[in-house]
Design a protein around this motif. Structure first.
Motif, PDB file in Angstrom:
ATOM      1  N   ALA A 165       0.813  -1.221   0.000  1.00  0.00           N
ATOM      2  CA  ALA A 165       0.000   0.000   0.000  1.00  0.00           C
ATOM      3  C   ALA A 165       0.848   1.273   0.000  1.00  0.00           C
ATOM      4  O   ALA A 165       0.369   2.327  -0.421  1.00  0.00           O
ATOM      5  CB  ALA A 165      -0.928   0.004   1.211  1.00  0.00           C
ATOM      6  N   VAL A 166       2.090   1.195   0.461  1.00  0.00           N
ATOM      7  CA  VAL A 166       2.942   2.390   0.522  1.00  0.00           C
ATOM      8  C   VAL A 166       3.980   2.434  -0.603  1.00  0.00           C
ATOM      9  O   VAL A 166       4.785   3.361  -0.663  1.00  0.00           O
ATOM     10  CB  VAL A 166       3.630   2.537   1.902  1.00  0.00           C
ATOM     11  N   THR A 181       8.205   9.721  -3.834  1.00  0.00           N
ATOM     12  CA  THR A 181       7.148   9.823  -2.822  1.00  0.00           C
ATOM     13  C   THR A 181       7.652   9.293  -1.484  1.00  0.00           C
ATOM     14  O   THR A 181       8.540   8.442  -1.425  1.00  0.00           O
ATOM     15  CB  THR A 181       5.883   9.040  -3.233  1.00  0.00           C
ATOM     16  N   LYS A 182       7.060   9.805  -0.422  1.00  0.00           N
ATOM     17  CA  LYS A 182       7.344   9.366   0.947  1.00  0.00           C
ATOM     18  C   LYS A 182       6.012   8.994   1.582  1.00  0.00           C
ATOM     19  O   LYS A 182       5.088   9.804   1.607  1.00  0.00           O
ATOM     20  CB  LYS A 182       8.007  10.491   1.744  1.00  0.00           C
ATOM     21  N   ARG A 183       5.935   7.766   2.091  1.00  0.00           N
ATOM     22  CA  ARG A 183       4.713   7.284   2.731  1.00  0.00           C
ATOM     23  C   ARG A 183       5.046   6.781   4.133  1.00  0.00           C
ATOM     24  O   ARG A 183       5.859   5.864   4.292  1.00  0.00           O
ATOM     25  CB  ARG A 183       4.068   6.160   1.911  1.00  0.00           C
ATOM     26  N   ILE A 184       4.413   7.384   5.132  1.00  0.00           N
ATOM     27  CA  ILE A 184       4.628   7.005   6.535  1.00  0.00           C
ATOM     28  C   ILE A 184       3.981   5.650   6.801  1.00  0.00           C
ATOM     29  O   ILE A 184       2.828   5.418   6.430  1.00  0.00           O
ATOM     30  CB  ILE A 184       4.025   8.060   7.490  1.00  0.00           C
ATOM     31  N   VAL A 185       4.741   4.758   7.447  1.00  0.00           N
ATOM     32  CA  VAL A 185       4.228   3.454   7.849  1.00  0.00           C
ATOM     33  C   VAL A 185       3.841   3.495   9.330  1.00  0.00           C
ATOM     34  O   VAL A 185       2.734   3.122   9.704  1.00  0.00           O
ATOM     35  CB  VAL A 185       5.261   2.332   7.575  1.00  0.00           C
ATOM     36  N   LEU A 232      10.293   5.320   0.973  1.00  0.00           N
ATOM     37  CA  LEU A 232      10.570   6.268  -0.104  1.00  0.00           C
ATOM     38  C   LEU A 232      10.513   5.492  -1.416  1.00  0.00           C
ATOM     39  O   LEU A 232      11.081   4.402  -1.522  1.00  0.00           O
ATOM     40  CB  LEU A 232      11.956   6.889   0.063  1.00  0.00           C
ATOM     41  N   ASN A 233       9.828   6.063  -2.405  1.00  0.00           N
ATOM     42  CA  ASN A 233       9.641   5.410  -3.697  1.00  0.00           C
ATOM     43  C   ASN A 233      10.189   6.288  -4.816  1.00  0.00           C
ATOM     44  O   ASN A 233       9.860   7.476  -4.890  1.00  0.00           O
ATOM     45  CB  ASN A 233       8.145   5.165  -3.933  1.00  0.00           C
ATOM     46  N   TYR A 288      12.848   1.196   2.580  1.00  0.00           N
ATOM     47  CA  TYR A 288      12.190   1.143   3.886  1.00  0.00           C
ATOM     48  C   TYR A 288      13.127   1.838   4.866  1.00  0.00           C
ATOM     49  O   TYR A 288      14.263   1.387   5.070  1.00  0.00           O
ATOM     50  CB  TYR A 288      11.972  -0.317   4.270  1.00  0.00           C
ATOM     51  N   VAL A 289      12.691   2.936   5.449  1.00  0.00           N
ATOM     52  CA  VAL A 289      13.554   3.788   6.266  1.00  0.00           C
ATOM     53  C   VAL A 289      13.044   3.833   7.702  1.00  0.00           C
ATOM     54  O   VAL A 289      11.849   4.039   7.940  1.00  0.00           O
ATOM     55  CB  VAL A 289      13.606   5.226   5.695  1.00  0.00           C
ATOM     56  N   VAL A 290      13.969   3.666   8.654  1.00  0.00           N
ATOM     57  CA  VAL A 290      13.665   3.824  10.077  1.00  0.00           C
ATOM     58  C   VAL A 290      14.547   4.943  10.616  1.00  0.00           C
ATOM     59  O   VAL A 290      15.777   4.882  10.510  1.00  0.00           O
ATOM     60  CB  VAL A 290      13.938   2.521  10.865  1.00  0.00           C
ATOM     61  N   LEU A 291      13.922   5.981  11.167  1.00  0.00           N
ATOM     62  CA  LEU A 291      14.641   7.038  11.872  1.00  0.00           C
ATOM     63  C   LEU A 291      14.339   6.866  13.344  1.00  0.00           C
ATOM     64  O   LEU A 291      13.179   6.950  13.764  1.00  0.00           O
ATOM     65  CB  LEU A 291      14.185   8.433  11.425  1.00  0.00           C
ATOM     66  N   SER A 292      15.370   6.600  14.120  1.00  0.00           N
ATOM     67  CA  SER A 292      15.205   6.327  15.540  1.00  0.00           C
ATOM     68  C   SER A 292      15.966   7.368  16.351  1.00  0.00           C
ATOM     69  O   SER A 292      17.157   7.578  16.135  1.00  0.00           O
ATOM     70  CB  SER A 292      15.718   4.921  15.857  1.00  0.00           C
ATOM     71  N   LYS A 293      15.279   8.012  17.255  1.00  0.00           N
ATOM     72  CA  LYS A 293      15.888   9.040  18.099  1.00  0.00           C
ATOM     73  C   LYS A 293      17.014   8.437  18.925  1.00  0.00           C
ATOM     74  O   LYS A 293      16.858   7.382  19.536  1.00  0.00           O
ATOM     75  CB  LYS A 293      14.817   9.638  19.015  1.00  0.00           C
TER      76      LYS A 293
END
Length: 113
Positions: A8-9, A18-22, A33-34, A98-103
């Protein structure tokens, strides 16, 4: 628990990537990101975070602090948010990352400055 389907993303646009939040939880976020062939993500940073990227489909060239690396499907990279980062789909197929940004806790981030 929360469940999402990645199909779906995977949303491609001929004009721009495009950027789609999961998922988003506090200061951590997961998104896809696509990129169509030739599309690129400009050089940028995410200070105070750890960045993890999985190539779901396609491939391209990632540049981290000026060093280029070819990425293909199923490759995974990790970099610190204070590093200069960009990506370009240099292939012939659509690409999804598939991107994960972790504080990063403040004390760890302060050591990396």
């Amino acid at each position: 628990m929360e469940k999402q389907g990645l199909q779906a993303v995977k949303d491609y646009n001929e004009d721009k990537f495009t950027k789609r939040i999961v998922f988003k939880n506090g200061e951590s976020v997961v998104f896809v990101l696509n990129f169509m062939p030739g599309q690129k993500l400009p050089t940028h940073q995410h200070p105070g975070t750890a960045v993890f990227i999985l190539v779901l489909d396609g491939g391209g060239t990632v540049t981290v602090n000026g060093e280029e690396t070819l990425l293909v499907k199923d490759d995974v990279i990790s970099c610190e948010g204070n590093e200069q980062f960009s990506f370009k789909n240099t292939g012939t197929l659509p690409t999804s990352l598939y991107v994960v940004l972790s504080k990063i806790p403040d004390e760890r981030y302060a050591q990396n400055i």
